[in-house]
Design a protein around this motif. Structure first.
Motif, PDB file in Angstrom:
ATOM      1  N   LEU A  72      14.388   6.979 -14.595  1.00 22.60           N
ATOM      2  CA  LEU A  72      15.206   7.857 -13.749  1.00 22.60           C
ATOM      3  C   LEU A  72      15.864   8.984 -14.541  1.00 22.60           C
ATOM      4  O   LEU A  72      16.004  10.097 -14.034  1.00 22.60           O
ATOM      5  CB  LEU A  72      16.276   7.038 -13.016  1.00 22.60           C
ATOM      6  CG  LEU A  72      15.748   6.150 -11.892  1.00 22.60           C
ATOM      7  CD1 LEU A  72      16.847   5.245 -11.365  1.00 22.60           C
ATOM      8  CD2 LEU A  72      15.142   6.974 -10.775  1.00 22.60           C
ATOM      9  N   THR A  73      16.244   8.708 -15.770  1.00 22.36           N
ATOM     10  CA  THR A  73      16.891   9.761 -16.564  1.00 22.36           C
ATOM     11  C   THR A  73      15.880  10.706 -17.198  1.00 22.36           C
ATOM     12  O   THR A  73      16.150  11.890 -17.341  1.00 22.36           O
ATOM     13  CB  THR A  73      17.788   9.159 -17.664  1.00 22.36           C
ATOM     14  OG1 THR A  73      17.020   8.275 -18.471  1.00 22.36           O
ATOM     15  CG2 THR A  73      18.960   8.431 -17.052  1.00 22.36           C
ATOM     16  N   ILE A  97       0.826  -1.209   0.000  1.00 17.93           N
ATOM     17  CA  ILE A  97       0.000   0.000   0.000  1.00 17.93           C
ATOM     18  C   ILE A  97       0.858   1.256   0.000  1.00 17.93           C
ATOM     19  O   ILE A  97       0.370   2.340  -0.295  1.00 17.93           O
ATOM     20  CB  ILE A  97      -0.971   0.006   1.211  1.00 17.93           C
ATOM     21  CG1 ILE A  97      -0.206  -0.143   2.522  1.00 17.93           C
ATOM     22  CG2 ILE A  97      -2.001  -1.087   1.060  1.00 17.93           C
ATOM     23  CD1 ILE A  97      -1.051  -0.008   3.755  1.00 17.93           C
ATOM     24  N   ILE A  98       2.141   1.115   0.296  1.00 22.62           N
ATOM     25  CA  ILE A  98       3.028   2.272   0.312  1.00 22.62           C
ATOM     26  C   ILE A  98       3.559   2.567  -1.090  1.00 22.62           C
ATOM     27  O   ILE A  98       3.597   3.720  -1.530  1.00 22.62           O
ATOM     28  CB  ILE A  98       4.208   2.034   1.291  1.00 22.62           C
ATOM     29  CG1 ILE A  98       3.653   1.862   2.708  1.00 22.62           C
ATOM     30  CG2 ILE A  98       5.199   3.175   1.240  1.00 22.62           C
ATOM     31  CD1 ILE A  98       4.662   1.383   3.708  1.00 22.62           C
ATOM     32  N   TYR A  99       3.949   1.547  -1.826  1.00 23.44           N
ATOM     33  CA  TYR A  99       4.572   1.685  -3.142  1.00 23.44           C
ATOM     34  C   TYR A  99       3.716   2.525  -4.081  1.00 23.44           C
ATOM     35  O   TYR A  99       4.221   3.399  -4.772  1.00 23.44           O
ATOM     36  CB  TYR A  99       4.829   0.304  -3.736  1.00 23.44           C
ATOM     37  CG  TYR A  99       5.418   0.313  -5.125  1.00 23.44           C
ATOM     38  CD1 TYR A  99       6.787   0.406  -5.307  1.00 23.44           C
ATOM     39  CD2 TYR A  99       4.601   0.233  -6.247  1.00 23.44           C
ATOM     40  CE1 TYR A  99       7.339   0.403  -6.575  1.00 23.44           C
ATOM     41  CE2 TYR A  99       5.138   0.241  -7.511  1.00 23.44           C
ATOM     42  CZ  TYR A  99       6.508   0.329  -7.677  1.00 23.44           C
ATOM     43  OH  TYR A  99       7.037   0.336  -8.949  1.00 23.44           O
ATOM     44  N   GLU A 100       2.426   2.242  -4.112  1.00 28.11           N
ATOM     45  CA  GLU A 100       1.550   2.941  -5.062  1.00 28.11           C
ATOM     46  C   GLU A 100       1.422   4.427  -4.777  1.00 28.11           C
ATOM     47  O   GLU A 100       1.062   5.200  -5.655  1.00 28.11           O
ATOM     48  CB  GLU A 100       0.176   2.284  -5.106  1.00 28.11           C
ATOM     49  CG  GLU A 100      -0.584   2.391  -3.794  1.00 28.11           C
ATOM     50  CD  GLU A 100      -1.866   1.598  -3.782  1.00 28.11           C
ATOM     51  OE1 GLU A 100      -2.770   1.980  -3.027  1.00 28.11           O
ATOM     52  OE2 GLU A 100      -1.966   0.604  -4.519  1.00 28.11           O
ATOM     53  N   THR A 145      10.906   7.317  -7.259  1.00 28.92           N
ATOM     54  CA  THR A 145      11.101   6.460  -6.086  1.00 28.92           C
ATOM     55  C   THR A 145      10.704   5.024  -6.417  1.00 28.92           C
ATOM     56  O   THR A 145      11.397   4.078  -6.031  1.00 28.92           O
ATOM     57  CB  THR A 145      10.301   6.988  -4.888  1.00 28.92           C
ATOM     58  OG1 THR A 145      10.613   8.363  -4.688  1.00 28.92           O
ATOM     59  CG2 THR A 145      10.606   6.213  -3.629  1.00 28.92           C
ATOM     60  N   GLN A 146       9.614   4.857  -7.136  1.00 34.95           N
ATOM     61  CA  GLN A 146       9.208   3.516  -7.574  1.00 34.95           C
ATOM     62  C   GLN A 146      10.279   2.903  -8.475  1.00 34.95           C
ATOM     63  O   GLN A 146      10.585   1.715  -8.363  1.00 34.95           O
ATOM     64  CB  GLN A 146       7.873   3.576  -8.319  1.00 34.95           C
ATOM     65  CG  GLN A 146       6.689   3.855  -7.438  1.00 34.95           C
ATOM     66  CD  GLN A 146       5.394   3.949  -8.229  1.00 34.95           C
ATOM     67  OE1 GLN A 146       5.387   4.023  -9.467  1.00 34.95           O
ATOM     68  NE2 GLN A 146       4.275   3.958  -7.522  1.00 34.95           N
ATOM     69  N   ALA A 147      10.858   3.718  -9.350  1.00 27.53           N
ATOM     70  CA  ALA A 147      11.905   3.225 -10.250  1.00 27.53           C
ATOM     71  C   ALA A 147      13.119   2.766  -9.454  1.00 27.53           C
ATOM     72  O   ALA A 147      13.724   1.739  -9.779  1.00 27.53           O
ATOM     73  CB  ALA A 147      12.287   4.308 -11.252  1.00 27.53           C
ATOM     74  N   ILE A 148      13.483   3.507  -8.421  1.00 29.69           N
ATOM     75  CA  ILE A 148      14.627   3.116  -7.589  1.00 29.69           C
ATOM     76  C   ILE A 148      14.334   1.797  -6.883  1.00 29.69           C
ATOM     77  O   ILE A 148      15.179   0.895  -6.838  1.00 29.69           O
ATOM     78  CB  ILE A 148      14.974   4.230  -6.579  1.00 29.69           C
ATOM     79  CG1 ILE A 148      15.552   5.440  -7.316  1.00 29.69           C
ATOM     80  CG2 ILE A 148      15.944   3.728  -5.521  1.00 29.69           C
ATOM     81  CD1 ILE A 148      15.697   6.692  -6.473  1.00 29.69           C
ATOM     82  N   ILE A 149      13.134   1.655  -6.345  1.00 27.60           N
ATOM     83  CA  ILE A 149      12.745   0.404  -5.680  1.00 27.60           C
ATOM     84  C   ILE A 149      12.788  -0.757  -6.670  1.00 27.60           C
ATOM     85  O   ILE A 149      13.323  -1.831  -6.370  1.00 27.60           O
ATOM     86  CB  ILE A 149      11.348   0.538  -5.031  1.00 27.60           C
ATOM     87  CG1 ILE A 149      11.412   1.501  -3.848  1.00 27.60           C
ATOM     88  CG2 ILE A 149      10.808  -0.826  -4.614  1.00 27.60           C
ATOM     89  CD1 ILE A 149      10.059   1.881  -3.296  1.00 27.60           C
ATOM     90  N   ASN A 150      12.241  -0.551  -7.858  1.00 23.86           N
ATOM     91  CA  ASN A 150      12.250  -1.598  -8.887  1.00 23.86           C
ATOM     92  C   ASN A 150      13.669  -1.948  -9.302  1.00 23.86           C
ATOM     93  O   ASN A 150      14.010  -3.125  -9.488  1.00 23.86           O
ATOM     94  CB  ASN A 150      11.451  -1.158 -10.104  1.00 23.86           C
ATOM     95  CG  ASN A 150       9.971  -1.064  -9.825  1.00 23.86           C
ATOM     96  OD1 ASN A 150       9.465  -1.677  -8.891  1.00 23.86           O
ATOM     97  ND2 ASN A 150       9.266  -0.281 -10.613  1.00 23.86           N
ATOM     98  N   LEU A 151      14.507  -0.932  -9.443  1.00 20.07           N
ATOM     99  CA  LEU A 151      15.897  -1.136  -9.852  1.00 20.07           C
ATOM    100  C   LEU A 151      16.671  -1.922  -8.794  1.00 20.07           C
ATOM    101  O   LEU A 151      17.326  -2.923  -9.106  1.00 20.07           O
ATOM    102  CB  LEU A 151      16.544   0.231 -10.093  1.00 20.07           C
ATOM    103  CG  LEU A 151      17.855   0.289 -10.838  1.00 20.07           C
ATOM    104  CD1 LEU A 151      17.709  -0.301 -12.232  1.00 20.07           C
ATOM    105  CD2 LEU A 151      18.315   1.737 -10.940  1.00 20.07           C
TER     106      LEU A 151
END
Length: 178
Positions: free
Chosen positions: A163-164, A78-81, A87-93
């Protein structure tokens, strides 16, 4: 360069996705045949029942990578969304590089020996009338995780693009979902 590689990987992943979708049709036809054969003609084919399990396993194993590409995997977060795109991209990366790829490489490493041992010993089904060449389904495990690593590379590139560029990836370049 990264965009070209991302688009090439997307095409490869989409092709495997189409094969997985076709395997669903083959699986349904096999199940239908087995049910009709069993209940109308009182005939049971153990080999075809095992084929159902093998098709389902391959569909699941190769579908994992495709769902990563399409970002269609289940998230119970429930936090990710509520986080921003970067920030989501960093978590996914981080998740892909630190967890997905290393675990997949481990499964490939041990899965290869698992399949190779089945091949060397000529392993076959223990059931009378079952499938021979058990190494094929065991070989699907490392093969599917090679595909998952490929999909992980796609995810890494996609997240680097996010990210870029600072925005969500261009969905038109990813191909169409099945």
């Amino acid at each position: 360069m990264f965009i070209f590689l991302r688009d090439l990987l997307a095409k490869i992943i989409d092709f495997v996705g189409v094969l997985v979708a076709c395997s669903v049709i083959v699986l349904l036809a096999t199940i239908f045949y087995n049910v009709v054969s069993r209940y109308l003609f009182d005939d049971v084919d153990i080999g075809l029942q095992e084929l159902e399990w093998h098709l389902f396993a391959c569909m699941f194993l190769f579908g994992i990578g495709y769902s990563l590409k399409e970002n269609a995997h289940v998230r119970v977060d429930i936090i990710y969304e509520k986080l921003g795109v970067k920030t989501q991209a960093i978590i996914n990366l981080v998740g892909t590089i630190a967890l997905l790829i290393p675990i997949s490489l481990l499964i490939i490493y041990y899965g290869y020996d698992f399949a190779n041992e089945a091949y060397q010993s000529g392993e076959r089904s223990g059931d009378p009338g079952g499938l021979t060449h058990r190494w094929i389904i065991k070989g699907a495990i490392p093969a599917s995780f090679c595909f998952t690593v490929l999909c992980g590379i796609y995810v890494v590139i996609e997240q680097l693009v996010v990210l870029t560029n600072g925005s969500e990836p261009n969905k038109s370049s990813q191909g169409e979902a099945l």
